[in-house]
Scaffold this active site. Structure first.
Site, PDB file in Angstrom:
ATOM      1  N   ARG A   1      -6.174  27.423 -14.905  1.00 33.62           N
ATOM      2  CA  ARG A   1      -4.731  27.674 -14.926  1.00 33.62           C
ATOM      3  C   ARG A   1      -3.996  26.730 -13.994  1.00 33.62           C
ATOM      4  NH1 ARG A   1      -3.668  33.360 -17.048  1.00 33.62           N
ATOM      5  NH2 ARG A   1      -5.664  33.744 -17.975  1.00 33.62           N
TER       6      ARG A   1
ATOM      7  N   HIS B   1      -0.916  14.385 -28.598  1.00 37.97           N
ATOM      8  CA  HIS B   1      -1.508  13.078 -28.266  1.00 37.97           C
ATOM      9  C   HIS B   1      -2.218  12.483 -29.475  1.00 37.97           C
ATOM     10  CE1 HIS B   1      -1.442  14.137 -23.729  1.00 37.97           C
ATOM     11  NE2 HIS B   1      -0.370  13.455 -24.079  1.00 37.97           N
TER      12      HIS B   1
ATOM     13  N   LYS C   1       7.314  23.507 -13.213  1.00 43.89           N
ATOM     14  CA  LYS C   1       6.401  22.379 -12.984  1.00 43.89           C
ATOM     15  C   LYS C   1       6.058  22.274 -11.506  1.00 43.89           C
ATOM     16  CE  LYS C   1       5.099  17.684 -13.910  1.00 43.89           C
ATOM     17  NZ  LYS C   1       5.225  16.470 -14.707  1.00 43.89           N
TER      18      LYS C   1
ATOM     19  N   GLU D   1       9.566  19.137 -24.661  1.00 44.76           N
ATOM     20  CA  GLU D   1       8.915  19.499 -23.393  1.00 44.76           C
ATOM     21  C   GLU D   1       9.525  20.783 -22.838  1.00 44.76           C
ATOM     22  OE1 GLU D   1       6.313  18.517 -21.940  1.00 44.76           O
ATOM     23  OE2 GLU D   1       5.903  16.564 -22.818  1.00 44.76           O
TER      24      GLU D   1
ATOM     25  N   HIS E   1       7.708  11.579 -28.195  1.00 44.57           N
ATOM     26  CA  HIS E   1       6.720  12.442 -27.548  1.00 44.57           C
ATOM     27  C   HIS E   1       7.050  13.936 -27.728  1.00 44.57           C
ATOM     28  CE1 HIS E   1       3.692  13.666 -24.718  1.00 44.57           C
ATOM     29  NE2 HIS E   1       4.603  14.276 -23.962  1.00 44.57           N
TER      30      HIS E   1
ATOM     31  N   ARG F   1       0.817  -1.226   0.000  1.00 42.60           N
ATOM     32  CA  ARG F   1       0.000   0.000   0.000  1.00 42.60           C
ATOM     33  C   ARG F   1       0.843   1.265   0.000  1.00 42.60           C
ATOM     34  NH1 ARG F   1      -2.549  -3.452   3.408  1.00 42.60           N
ATOM     35  NH2 ARG F   1      -4.409  -4.387   2.513  1.00 42.60           N
TER      36      ARG F   1
ATOM     37  N   GLU G   1      -4.835  17.912 -10.459  1.00 47.75           N
ATOM     38  CA  GLU G   1      -5.401  18.394 -11.714  1.00 47.75           C
ATOM     39  C   GLU G   1      -6.918  18.553 -11.614  1.00 47.75           C
ATOM     40  OE1 GLU G   1      -3.381  16.733 -15.077  1.00 47.75           O
ATOM     41  OE2 GLU G   1      -4.954  17.343 -16.440  1.00 47.75           O
TER      42      GLU G   1
ATOM     43  N   LYS H   1       2.735  11.895 -10.832  1.00 45.21           N
ATOM     44  CA  LYS H   1       1.847  11.040 -11.640  1.00 45.21           C
ATOM     45  C   LYS H   1       2.609   9.765 -11.968  1.00 45.21           C
ATOM     46  CE  LYS H   1      -1.293  14.222 -13.968  1.00 45.21           C
ATOM     47  NZ  LYS H   1      -1.750  14.732 -15.282  1.00 45.21           N
TER      48      LYS H   1
ATOM     49  N   HIS I   1      -0.105  19.643 -26.085  1.00 45.26           N
ATOM     50  CA  HIS I   1      -0.273  18.192 -26.020  1.00 45.26           C
ATOM     51  C   HIS I   1      -1.535  17.664 -26.695  1.00 45.26           C
ATOM     52  CE1 HIS I   1       3.098  18.420 -23.360  1.00 45.26           C
ATOM     53  NE2 HIS I   1       3.065  17.143 -23.069  1.00 45.26           N
TER      54      HIS I   1
ATOM     55  N   ASN J   1      -0.182  20.636 -20.095  1.00 44.85           N
ATOM     56  CA  ASN J   1      -0.496  19.938 -21.349  1.00 44.85           C
ATOM     57  C   ASN J   1      -0.466  20.871 -22.547  1.00 44.85           C
ATOM     58  OD1 ASN J   1      -0.739  17.368 -20.360  1.00 44.85           O
ATOM     59  ND2 ASN J   1      -2.888  17.645 -19.802  1.00 44.85           N
TER      60      ASN J   1
HETATM   61  N1  LIG Z   1       4.424  10.918 -15.081  1.00 39.98           N
HETATM   62  C1  LIG Z   1       4.455  12.002 -15.811  1.00 39.98           C
HETATM   63  O1  LIG Z   1       4.125  13.114 -15.374  1.00 39.98           O
HETATM   64  C2  LIG Z   1       4.931  11.892 -17.244  1.00 39.98           C
HETATM   65  C3  LIG Z   1       5.188  13.055 -17.979  1.00 39.98           C
HETATM   66  C4  LIG Z   1       5.689  12.917 -19.275  1.00 39.98           C
HETATM   67  C5  LIG Z   1       5.906  11.657 -19.816  1.00 39.98           C
HETATM   68  N2  LIG Z   1       5.634  10.547 -19.068  1.00 39.98           N
HETATM   69  C6  LIG Z   1       5.882   9.195 -19.618  1.00 39.98           C
HETATM   70  O2  LIG Z   1       7.263   9.072 -19.891  1.00 39.98           O
HETATM   71  C7  LIG Z   1       7.439   8.096 -20.913  1.00 39.98           C
HETATM   72  C8  LIG Z   1       8.466   8.582 -21.891  1.00 39.98           C
HETATM   73  O3  LIG Z   1       9.672   8.791 -21.205  1.00 39.98           O
HETATM   74  P1  LIG Z   1      11.053   8.963 -21.976  1.00 39.98           P
HETATM   75  O4  LIG Z   1      10.877   9.905 -23.097  1.00 39.98           O
HETATM   76  O5  LIG Z   1      12.059   9.248 -20.943  1.00 39.98           O
HETATM   77  O6  LIG Z   1      11.254   7.542 -22.690  1.00 39.98           O
HETATM   78  P2  LIG Z   1      11.868   6.169 -22.174  1.00 39.98           P
HETATM   79  O7  LIG Z   1      11.727   6.005 -20.728  1.00 39.98           O
HETATM   80  O8  LIG Z   1      11.302   5.123 -23.053  1.00 39.98           O
HETATM   81  O9  LIG Z   1      13.423   6.341 -22.508  1.00 39.98           O
HETATM   82  C9  LIG Z   1      13.832   6.472 -23.836  1.00 39.98           C
HETATM   83  C10 LIG Z   1      14.969   5.498 -24.173  1.00 39.98           C
HETATM   84  O10 LIG Z   1      16.196   5.997 -23.652  1.00 39.98           O
HETATM   85  C11 LIG Z   1      16.876   4.982 -22.932  1.00 39.98           C
HETATM   86  N3  LIG Z   1      17.669   5.688 -21.923  1.00 39.98           N
HETATM   87  C12 LIG Z   1      17.238   6.252 -20.788  1.00 39.98           C
HETATM   88  N4  LIG Z   1      18.229   6.918 -20.194  1.00 39.98           N
HETATM   89  C13 LIG Z   1      19.327   6.775 -20.962  1.00 39.98           C
HETATM   90  C14 LIG Z   1      20.648   7.246 -20.882  1.00 39.98           C
HETATM   91  N5  LIG Z   1      21.038   8.064 -19.908  1.00 39.98           N
HETATM   92  N6  LIG Z   1      21.511   6.887 -21.858  1.00 39.98           N
HETATM   93  C15 LIG Z   1      21.109   6.107 -22.896  1.00 39.98           C
HETATM   94  N7  LIG Z   1      19.869   5.640 -23.023  1.00 39.98           N
HETATM   95  C16 LIG Z   1      18.985   5.973 -22.072  1.00 39.98           C
HETATM   96  C17 LIG Z   1      15.774   4.107 -22.398  1.00 39.98           C
HETATM   97  O11 LIG Z   1      16.258   2.830 -22.079  1.00 39.98           O
HETATM   98  C18 LIG Z   1      14.816   4.108 -23.573  1.00 39.98           C
HETATM   99  O12 LIG Z   1      15.214   3.192 -24.546  1.00 39.98           O
HETATM  100  C19 LIG Z   1       6.082   7.856 -21.520  1.00 39.98           C
HETATM  101  O13 LIG Z   1       5.620   6.589 -21.123  1.00 39.98           O
HETATM  102  C20 LIG Z   1       5.194   8.953 -20.933  1.00 39.98           C
HETATM  103  O14 LIG Z   1       3.859   8.538 -20.766  1.00 39.98           O
HETATM  104  C21 LIG Z   1       5.168  10.646 -17.799  1.00 39.98           C
END
Ligand SMILES: NC(=O)c1ccc[n+]([C@@H]2O[C@H](COP(=O)([O-])OP(=O)(O)OC[C@H]3O[C@@H](n4cnc5c(N)ncnc54)[C@H](O)[C@@H]3O)[C@@H](O)[C@H]2O)c1
Length: 348
Positions: free
Chosen positions: A218, A231, A202, A174, A243, A110, A212, A132, A227, A224
């Site tokens: 605001r 999306h 942020k 971003e 993304h 939990r 949210e 999140k 976004h 987003n």
């Molecule tokens: N929780 C939130 O508020 C929030 C906000 C934005 C995005 N997200 C989520 O984040 C995800 C996308 O994250 P991302 O863009 O970081 O992608 P990701 O986590 O898939 O990482 C991208 C790639 O880079 C590799 N990698 C990571 N660090 C590395 C490093 N230092 N050197 C070499 N390779 C490395 C990973 O193994 C992966 O293959 C999505 O699932 C999205 O929904 C969440």
């Protein structure tokens, strides 16, 4: 080293940013935590030393690893190892790792504390901050999750040295978004200060509206910005955009739409294109996109009743705007998709 406080009521935590920040990890863990479960991916290649008994729990790559099956596998492996409620999870990786490990930490016993060590730029400025967490279902992205604030976030800029170019650009998408939320000139800052500035923006938004609230115009929803189209582009799927690349196109569209609705002037639209260009981001959608399909995807949650909802710039800054008529949303989308000559208007 820069420390930014995320002042979420009842669970404030620090975000430490800088080269070598991971060396601070042992001090940021709960002194009472006996064991640390480190969740990462083989591809991340960034090792951390929690300074106490720990074990690495690898997960798979990409969105297909962000599943309830992975959460179950993690929780079972933690249980078999003997991870208890007083212990801690450390997530080392991009958003896929921090979202999945964060959610597993939220539900294991939990809730056990989690520290995020984002290793992608997108993770540092966005995914690891704000609490999140969640995983995907076959029916859609991020459909199961929880708000679970980390107890600390460590953004070690040394980790970015190995990040592939395309992933870096995704983070820049971003980052570009944050320019328009406050009007600060982030481009003038060195990388670590710029990451900290994004985190600060942020953090302020999240501290004021952690969950949210749908009634806020605001609140957290302004994160987003750019976004809605992003999306839709991602759901349309077959274009393989990262993304942040989709967000960059979404920012250009949001600017064009705000101009069309007479919320911003030519100069402000030009600002959007300038910032995207300075980050090396393309505002041009991939060829062959179907505008009607994108409009349907953008309106999917709200149907046509009462129009579409966007986050748009305006005289008072970026805010949630409801009730945009589908025809009004369609015109600037059509420019963006088909009228290449129209787009440089922002430059002039
Ligand atoms: N929780 C939130 O508020 C929030 C906000 C934005 C995005 N997200 C989520 O984040 C995800 C996308 O994250 P991302 O863009 O970081 O992608 P990701 O986590 O898939 O990482 C991208 C790639 O880079 C590799 N990698 C990571 N660090 C590395 C490093 N230092 N050197 C070499 N390779 C490395 C990973 O193994 C992966 O293959 C999505 O699932 C999205 O929904 C969440």
């Amino acid at each position: 080293m820069i420390t930014v406080e995320v002042a979420v009521p009842g669970s404030a935590y620090p975000v430490v940013v800088g080269a070598g920040a991971a060396g601070r990890l042992p001090d940021l863990l709960d002194p009472g935590a006996r064991r640390v479960a480190v969740v990462t991916q083989p591809g991340v290649g960034f090792a951390v030393d929690p300074g106490r008994e720990h074990r690495v729990f690898p997960i798979g790559e990409g969105e297909q690893a962000k599943t309830l099956a992975t959460v179950e596998a993690l929780c079972r492996a933690w249980s078999q190892w003997g991870l208890s409620r007083g212990d801690q999870v450390v997530a080392v990786g991009g958003g896929v790792v921090t979202d999945t490990a964060g959610f597993a930490a939220a539900v294991y016993h939990r809730g056990v504390p989690v520290v995020h060590v984002p290793t992608t730029l997108l993770g540092m400025v966005d995914a690891a901050v704000g609490g999140k967490t969640g995983v995907n279902l076959p029916e859609g992205k991020n459909l199961v999750g929880a708000f679970w604030q980390p107890s600390a976030v460590v953004c070690d800029t040394d980790a970015l040295a190995t990040l592939p170019e395309r992933e870096l650009r995704s983070g820049l998408g971003e980052m570009a978004k944050y320019h328009f939320l406050t009007g600060d000139d982030l481009l003038a800052l060195p990388l670590d200060e710029r990451i900290a500035a994004c985190v600060r923006i942020k953090a302020a938004v999240v501290a004021a509206d952690e969950r949210e609230d749908p009634g806020e115009t605001r609140g957290r929803a302004i994160l987003n910005y750019g976004h809605t189209l992003a999306h839709a582009l991602e759901s349309a799927g077959e274009y393989g955009l990262r993304h942040g690349e989709a967000v960059a196109i979404g920012l250009a569209y949001a600017a064009e739409l705000a101009w069309y609705l007479e919320r911003i002037d030519d100069a402000r639209v030009a600002d959007h294109y300038r910032v995207l260009a300075e980050y090396g981001l393309s505002a041009t959608p991939p060829p062959g996109l179907d505008g009607d399909r994108l409009l349907t995807l953008m309106g999917r949650d709200k149907k046509a009743v009462g129009g579409l909802t966007f986050v748009l710039d305006g005289p008072g800054g970026v805010e949630v705007v409801r009730g945009v008529a589908p025809d009004d949303a369609a015109a600037p989308l059509s420019w963006l998709l088909h009228d290449a000559a129209r787009r440089p208007r922002g430059d002039g």
